[in-house]
Design an enzyme around this catalytic site. Structure first.
Site, PDB file in Angstrom:
ATOM      1  N   GLU A  48      83.640  28.245 -10.562  1.00  0.00           N
ATOM      2  CA  GLU A  48      85.014  28.671 -10.364  1.00  0.00           C
ATOM      3  C   GLU A  48      85.923  27.554 -11.380  1.00  0.00           C
ATOM      4  O   GLU A  48      85.784  26.435 -11.310  1.00  0.00           O
ATOM      5  CB  GLU A  48      85.427  28.291  -8.969  1.00  0.00           C
ATOM      6  CG  GLU A  48      86.853  29.018  -8.846  1.00  0.00           C
ATOM      7  CD  GLU A  48      87.459  28.884  -7.339  1.00  0.00           C
ATOM      8  OE1 GLU A  48      86.547  28.606  -6.403  1.00  0.00           O
ATOM      9  OE2 GLU A  48      88.589  29.103  -7.172  1.00  0.00           O
ATOM     10  N   ARG A  96      71.183  21.272  -2.949  1.00  0.00           N
ATOM     11  CA  ARG A  96      72.425  20.774  -3.797  1.00  0.00           C
ATOM     12  C   ARG A  96      71.999  19.511  -4.486  1.00  0.00           C
ATOM     13  O   ARG A  96      71.217  18.712  -3.694  1.00  0.00           O
ATOM     14  CB  ARG A  96      73.686  20.592  -2.940  1.00  0.00           C
ATOM     15  CG  ARG A  96      74.394  21.696  -2.858  1.00  0.00           C
ATOM     16  CD  ARG A  96      75.657  21.278  -1.968  1.00  0.00           C
ATOM     17  NE  ARG A  96      76.803  20.872  -2.764  1.00  0.00           N
ATOM     18  CZ  ARG A  96      77.791  21.691  -3.308  1.00  0.00           C
ATOM     19  NH1 ARG A  96      77.566  22.929  -3.248  1.00  0.00           N
ATOM     20  NH2 ARG A  96      78.665  21.056  -3.844  1.00  0.00           N
ATOM     21  N   LYS A 133      84.848  18.690  -6.496  1.00  0.00           N
ATOM     22  CA  LYS A 133      85.818  18.901  -7.300  1.00  0.00           C
ATOM     23  C   LYS A 133      87.144  18.629  -6.592  1.00  0.00           C
ATOM     24  O   LYS A 133      88.089  17.686  -7.061  1.00  0.00           O
ATOM     25  CB  LYS A 133      85.982  20.222  -8.048  1.00  0.00           C
ATOM     26  CG  LYS A 133      84.866  20.595  -8.886  1.00  0.00           C
ATOM     27  CD  LYS A 133      85.196  22.041  -9.565  1.00  0.00           C
ATOM     28  CE  LYS A 133      84.406  23.211  -8.734  1.00  0.00           C
ATOM     29  NZ  LYS A 133      84.388  24.474  -9.225  1.00  0.00           N
TER      30      LYS A 133
HETATM   31  P1  ATP Z   1      82.448  21.589  -5.583  1.00  0.00           P
HETATM   32  O1  ATP Z   1      81.970  21.684  -4.136  1.00  0.00           O
HETATM   33  O2  ATP Z   1      82.072  20.473  -6.195  1.00  0.00           O
HETATM   34  O3  ATP Z   1      83.609  21.705  -5.698  1.00  0.00           O
HETATM   35  P2  ATP Z   1      81.513  23.973  -6.195  1.00  0.00           P
HETATM   36  O4  ATP Z   1      80.204  24.514  -5.663  1.00  0.00           O
HETATM   37  O5  ATP Z   1      82.699  24.736  -5.520  1.00  0.00           O
HETATM   38  O6  ATP Z   1      81.506  22.812  -6.326  1.00  0.00           O
HETATM   39  P3  ATP Z   1      81.529  26.114  -8.399  1.00  0.00           P
HETATM   40  O7  ATP Z   1      82.395  25.980  -9.393  1.00  0.00           O
HETATM   41  O8  ATP Z   1      81.744  27.171  -7.274  1.00  0.00           O
HETATM   42  O9  ATP Z   1      81.740  24.585  -7.455  1.00  0.00           O
HETATM   43  O10 ATP Z   1      79.886  25.834  -8.978  1.00  0.00           O
HETATM   44  C1  ATP Z   1      79.154  26.906  -9.840  1.00  0.00           C
HETATM   45  C2  ATP Z   1      77.640  26.764  -9.342  1.00  0.00           C
HETATM   46  O11 ATP Z   1      77.313  25.155  -9.527  1.00  0.00           O
HETATM   47  C3  ATP Z   1      77.745  27.362  -7.913  1.00  0.00           C
HETATM   48  O12 ATP Z   1      76.347  28.032  -8.170  1.00  0.00           O
HETATM   49  C4  ATP Z   1      77.124  25.874  -7.266  1.00  0.00           C
HETATM   50  O13 ATP Z   1      76.392  26.117  -6.146  1.00  0.00           O
HETATM   51  C5  ATP Z   1      76.663  25.004  -8.170  1.00  0.00           C
HETATM   52  N1  ATP Z   1      76.919  23.556  -7.880  1.00  0.00           N
HETATM   53  C6  ATP Z   1      77.970  23.184  -7.295  1.00  0.00           C
HETATM   54  N2  ATP Z   1      77.634  21.726  -7.003  1.00  0.00           N
HETATM   55  C7  ATP Z   1      76.514  21.473  -6.885  1.00  0.00           C
HETATM   56  C8  ATP Z   1      75.445  20.528  -6.695  1.00  0.00           C
HETATM   57  N3  ATP Z   1      76.025  19.408  -6.192  1.00  0.00           N
HETATM   58  N4  ATP Z   1      74.085  20.666  -6.817  1.00  0.00           N
HETATM   59  C9  ATP Z   1      73.738  21.747  -7.435  1.00  0.00           C
HETATM   60  N5  ATP Z   1      74.453  22.803  -7.701  1.00  0.00           N
HETATM   61  C10 ATP Z   1      75.644  22.823  -7.548  1.00  0.00           C
HETATM   62 MG    MG Z   2      82.562  27.464  -5.446  1.00  0.00          MG
HETATM   63 MG    MG Z   3      83.865  23.416  -3.880  1.00  0.00          MG
END
Ligand code: ATP
Ligand code: MG
Ligand code: MG
Length: 547
Positions: free
Chosen positions: A32, A257, A267
């Site tokens: 995102e 994760r 983020k």
């Molecule tokens: P954050 O919690 O840091 O905001 P998010 O999961 O909301 O991260 P996205 O932009 O939706 O962020 O993530 C894109 C992809 O990266 C998703 O498939 C998510 O599952 C993966 N991802 C995010 N954080 C991790 C992590 N710590 N380890 C592995 N994959 C991750």
């Molecule tokens: Mg997300």
């Molecule tokens: Mg998030």
């Protein structure tokens, strides 16, 4: 570094492939665009792009841009750059928002087959319908009984601006008897009167993650939809919705994760650190965002960084905390200094040896001891590549600060018997230790040494929250001096010289990397200007070195 054999040929990801052994694997990395990527995303990138590459398939970079409230243009560019920096090329860049019309049409279709309704309940009402705090019985509101015609009319009303945010939303009609909360009539569309960076003011309603993600996966023919384990429960609704609406059925599977101790990888939390000034920006080298790691000068993500930089970067002399050493009877001479003692192909550069040189404060002691191998009154030390060794004879001190301000030394042409720091060499010859130095007229540098941003391993568990755990020494700044060979190292960047080809930061200041002899590996920081050199420590020379 990722070892594809261990990552994809065994274990979880091998099982995922065997479960659906497609000839043409298609995956996607779906961030995102509401922030910069962090090292956890690097895992997601490695999993998705790596899986496709390993099986000879393709991987899309898909911006999951369905929430105009939090998304910004700068993030789009930065995300693509980071994917490429990690060495992957998306076969195509796609946007969930490109499917807004298609998604809308499918939402109408879901209504038509009787599996969606426009609901006007508020949060409390919805909570109660889902059994409330006491996990009581679940029930549906009266909106669920509306006719298809009413729902279509209401949904079009949502689209056309009849409702303000929260006054109406489209709900999927799933199976509230299922034990999984992801089946309890989730939201599919909400009213949000915000312009979208790509579709402008065309839409007043936006689809939710639960409605969008599975359908976009299907549109793109994603064979293996790999996401993190917090989506395990969502797998049921993912499959349910696709079965209702589309032919192509992707397979969602979930991996763990990546978590790193001593930092935060979210983020939202990183944004807070930036907004509240604990760090200078999203790319502050103390963070574990990918732009921060890049800015720090890192080229690869494993313990081979040191070994890699040792082979591939030139060496320069720098002192972090300079003290002048006045060498009696010395004259200015030009010397030739190789950029790498073990790799002649890196060439050499000319350097002035001046009667006054600067050494690092940590290389001098007022009181000598037998196990101390550097400079002290009466002790001899070698200066790298200098025509002779020196012996300290006296020093002056600023009485108010207690700091040594100048050392006076004499020339030592031969290594004397009594040399304090002498170590026996293999064949019994005397050896002295050598230290780095810089001549008079050397340029000033600001060297930033970064330590952990947090004091504890689990900042999120600290009472009062992660902000209470900030390490006040997370950035130590030195005003040092660097030898003139720096100019050539800069002109010849990127180091390593081949790095540009694999996308490891060609052209950026952080591609000017070198070993500061006896200190650490450094990269030029983006805060540098024409008259100010700012350096980041990439890694120390040895594991566990505190500076
Ligand atoms: P954050 O919690 O840091 O905001 P998010 O999961 O909301 O991260 P996205 O932009 O939706 O962020 O993530 C894109 C992809 O990266 C998703 O498939 C998510 O599952 C993966 N991802 C995010 N954080 C991790 C992590 N710590 N380890 C592995 N994959 C991750
Ligand atoms: Mg997300
Ligand atoms: Mg998030």
């Amino acid at each position: 570094a990722i070892d594809p054999e261990t990552m994809f040929k065994q274990g979880f990801l091998d099982d995922v492939y065997k479960e659906r052994p497609e000839k043409a694997v298609v995956t996607r990395f779906p961030p995102e665009p509401n922030g910069f990527l962090h090292i956890g995303h690097a895992k997601a990138i490695a999993v998705n792009f790596g899986f496709a590459k390993f099986h000879g398939g393709k991987c899309y970079l898909r911006y999951d841009d369905t929430n105009p409230e939090k998304e910004e243009e700068v993030y789009f560019k930065a995300i693509e750059e980071m994917v490429r920096w990690l060495g992957f090329s998306p076969v195509k860049i796609t946007y969930s928002s490109d499917n807004f019309q298609k998604l809308y049409d499918l939402a109408e279709k879901l209504i038509e087959i009787g599996n969606a309704y426009v609901c006007h309940c508020n949060d409390d009402e919805i909570k109660a319908q889902r059994g409330g705090e006491s996990h009581g019985e679940r029930f549906r509101c009266t909106h669920a009984e509306q006719s298809v015609e009413t729902n279509l009319e209401e949904f079009r009303g949502m689209r056309d601006g009849k409702y303000k945010p929260r006054e109406a939303f489209l709900r999927m009609k799933q199976d509230i008897t299922d034990g999984n909360p992801q089946m309890w009539d989730l939201a599919a569309y909400r009213v949000l009167d915000k312009p979208h960076h790509r579709t402008g003011s065309q839409w007043r309603i936006y689809p939710t993650y639960d409605f969008t993600h599975c359908l976009c996966d299907s549109f793109e023919g994603i064979t293996h939809s790999l996401c993190t384990t917090e989506f395990v429960m969502s797998r049921v609704s993912y499959e349910w919705l696709n079965k209702q609406l589309v032919e192509f059925q992707p397979m969602q599977r979930e991996y763990g994760r990546l978590n790193i101790t001593g930092t935060v990888l979210s983020k939202r939390k990183i944004m807070q650190l930036v907004d509240e000034g604990y760090v200078r920006a999203w790319d502050d080298p103390r963070l574990y965002t990918l732009i921060a790691i890049k800015r720090r000068g890192v080229v690869r993500f494993d313990q081979t960084i040191r070994r890699y930089l040792e082979r591939t970067t030139p060496r320069l002399m720098m002192v972090l905390d300079p003290i002048p050493v006045v060498i009696e009877g010395a004259e200015e001479v030009q010397i030739d200094v190789p950029f790498h003692s073990k790799d002649a192909s890196m060439g050499s550069h000319k350097l002035k040896f001046t009667p006054t040189v600067y050494i690092d404060r940590s290389d001098f002691r007022e009181v000598d001891s037998p196990d101390y191998l550097r400079l002290a009154p009466g002790k001899v030390v070698g200066l790298f590549k200098a025509p002779y060794a020196i012996k300290a004879v006296s020093y002056s001190k600023d009485e108010s600060t207690g700091k040594v301000t100048e050392i006076r030394a004499e020339i030592v042409k031969e290594e004397p018997e009594e040399a304090g720091g002498a170590k026996k060499g293999k064949k019994g010859e005397k050896r002295i230790s050598y230290i780095q130095w810089v001549p008079s007229g050397s340029r000033e540098v600001e060297a930033r040494i970064h330590n952990s941003l947090f004091k504890s391993e689990k900042p999120e568990d600290v009472e009062g929250g992660f902000l209470k755990d900030i390490n006040p020494e997370s950035e130590v700044v030195y005003k040092g001096l660097i030898e003139s060979g720096f100019d050539e190292v800069k002109a010849r960047a990127p180091w390593p010289e081949a790095a540009g080809e694999s996308g490891h930061g060609k052209g950026g200041p952080e591609s000017v990397r070198f070993q500061a002899m006896r200190i650490a590996y450094f990269a030029v920081d983006s805060d540098s200007t024409d008259d100010k050199i700012v350096l980041n420590r990439i890694v120390s020379l040895k594991e566990d070195a505190s500076k």
